[in-house]
Design a protein around this motif. Structure first.
Motif, PDB file in Angstrom:
ATOM      1  N   VAL A 102       0.838  -1.201   0.000  1.00  0.00           N
ATOM      2  CA  VAL A 102       0.000   0.000   0.000  1.00  0.00           C
ATOM      3  C   VAL A 102       0.874   1.252   0.000  1.00  0.00           C
ATOM      4  O   VAL A 102       0.590   2.227  -0.709  1.00  0.00           O
ATOM      5  CB  VAL A 102      -0.958  -0.014   1.214  1.00  0.00           C
ATOM      6  N   HIS A 103       1.956   1.222   0.766  1.00  0.00           N
ATOM      7  CA  HIS A 103       2.856   2.377   0.820  1.00  0.00           C
ATOM      8  C   HIS A 103       3.494   2.632  -0.542  1.00  0.00           C
ATOM      9  O   HIS A 103       3.561   3.778  -0.996  1.00  0.00           O
ATOM     10  CB  HIS A 103       3.935   2.140   1.880  1.00  0.00           C
ATOM     11  N   SER A 104       3.949   1.579  -1.208  1.00  0.00           N
ATOM     12  CA  SER A 104       4.569   1.765  -2.523  1.00  0.00           C
ATOM     13  C   SER A 104       3.548   2.246  -3.548  1.00  0.00           C
ATOM     14  O   SER A 104       3.866   3.080  -4.410  1.00  0.00           O
ATOM     15  CB  SER A 104       5.233   0.471  -2.987  1.00  0.00           C
ATOM     16  N   GLU A 105       2.291   1.757  -3.441  1.00  0.00           N
ATOM     17  CA  GLU A 105       1.250   2.244  -4.347  1.00  0.00           C
ATOM     18  C   GLU A 105       0.968   3.725  -4.100  1.00  0.00           C
ATOM     19  O   GLU A 105       0.781   4.491  -5.054  1.00  0.00           O
ATOM     20  CB  GLU A 105      -0.034   1.440  -4.152  1.00  0.00           C
ATOM     21  N   ARG A 106       0.942   4.132  -2.837  1.00  0.00           N
ATOM     22  CA  ARG A 106       0.725   5.558  -2.532  1.00  0.00           C
ATOM     23  C   ARG A 106       1.867   6.413  -3.041  1.00  0.00           C
ATOM     24  O   ARG A 106       1.643   7.506  -3.577  1.00  0.00           O
ATOM     25  CB  ARG A 106       0.580   5.745  -1.023  1.00  0.00           C
ATOM     26  N   GLU A 107       3.094   5.932  -2.862  1.00  0.00           N
ATOM     27  CA  GLU A 107       4.246   6.686  -3.361  1.00  0.00           C
ATOM     28  C   GLU A 107       4.167   6.847  -4.878  1.00  0.00           C
ATOM     29  O   GLU A 107       4.419   7.931  -5.404  1.00  0.00           O
ATOM     30  CB  GLU A 107       5.548   5.971  -2.980  1.00  0.00           C
ATOM     31  N   ALA A 108       3.815   5.774  -5.588  1.00  0.00           N
ATOM     32  CA  ALA A 108       3.686   5.846  -7.047  1.00  0.00           C
ATOM     33  C   ALA A 108       2.564   6.808  -7.433  1.00  0.00           C
ATOM     34  O   ALA A 108       2.716   7.608  -8.370  1.00  0.00           O
ATOM     35  CB  ALA A 108       3.433   4.462  -7.619  1.00  0.00           C
ATOM     36  N   HIS A 109       1.452   6.752  -6.702  1.00  0.00           N
ATOM     37  CA  HIS A 109       0.330   7.648  -6.994  1.00  0.00           C
ATOM     38  C   HIS A 109       0.733   9.112  -6.804  1.00  0.00           C
ATOM     39  O   HIS A 109       0.448   9.958  -7.652  1.00  0.00           O
ATOM     40  CB  HIS A 109      -0.845   7.297  -6.082  1.00  0.00           C
TER      41      HIS A 109
END
Length: 106
Positions: free
Chosen positions: A51-58
């Motif tokens: 979830v953290h990596s998805e948020r960073e990418a977003h």
């Protein structure tokens, strides 16, 4: 030293067996429980990392989009006529209407 009587040996044996039974009931399945908790914690941590990596990418994509919008907004403000040619901040002064700015004719 005093020796135990047969009644005392029976009591000691019963206490020992009772301890074994209570310990068996208290710790039954204990190996499965901590392994299950550990695996659940590992899965939870992996989910949080995903979830953290998805948020960073977003947010990285959003930041790129915001920068692009800002640059387009800045370009649109500089091109007030809308003809695609960048305008100077000063209006054209053309008193003799020959198409050339009078300030450049000098």
């Amino acid at each position: 030293m005093m020796g135990f009587t047969s009644d005392q040996w029976v009591i000691v044996t019963l206490v020992f067996v009772l301890g074994l039974l209570i310990g068996g009931f208290l710790f039954s399945g204990g190996g499965r429980k901590w392994k299950h908790r550990y695996k659940a914690e590992v899965a939870r941590r992996e989910d949080l990392e995903r979830v953290h990596s998805e948020r960073e990418a977003h947010w990285t994509d959003q930041e790129k989009e915001w920068r692009e919008r800002d640059s387009l907004r800045g370009a649109a403000l500089k091109d007030r006529e809308g003809d695609g040619v960048r305008d100077n901040g000063d209006p054209v002064i053309d008193r003799d209407r020959d198409g050339i700015d009078d300030r450049r004719e000098i």
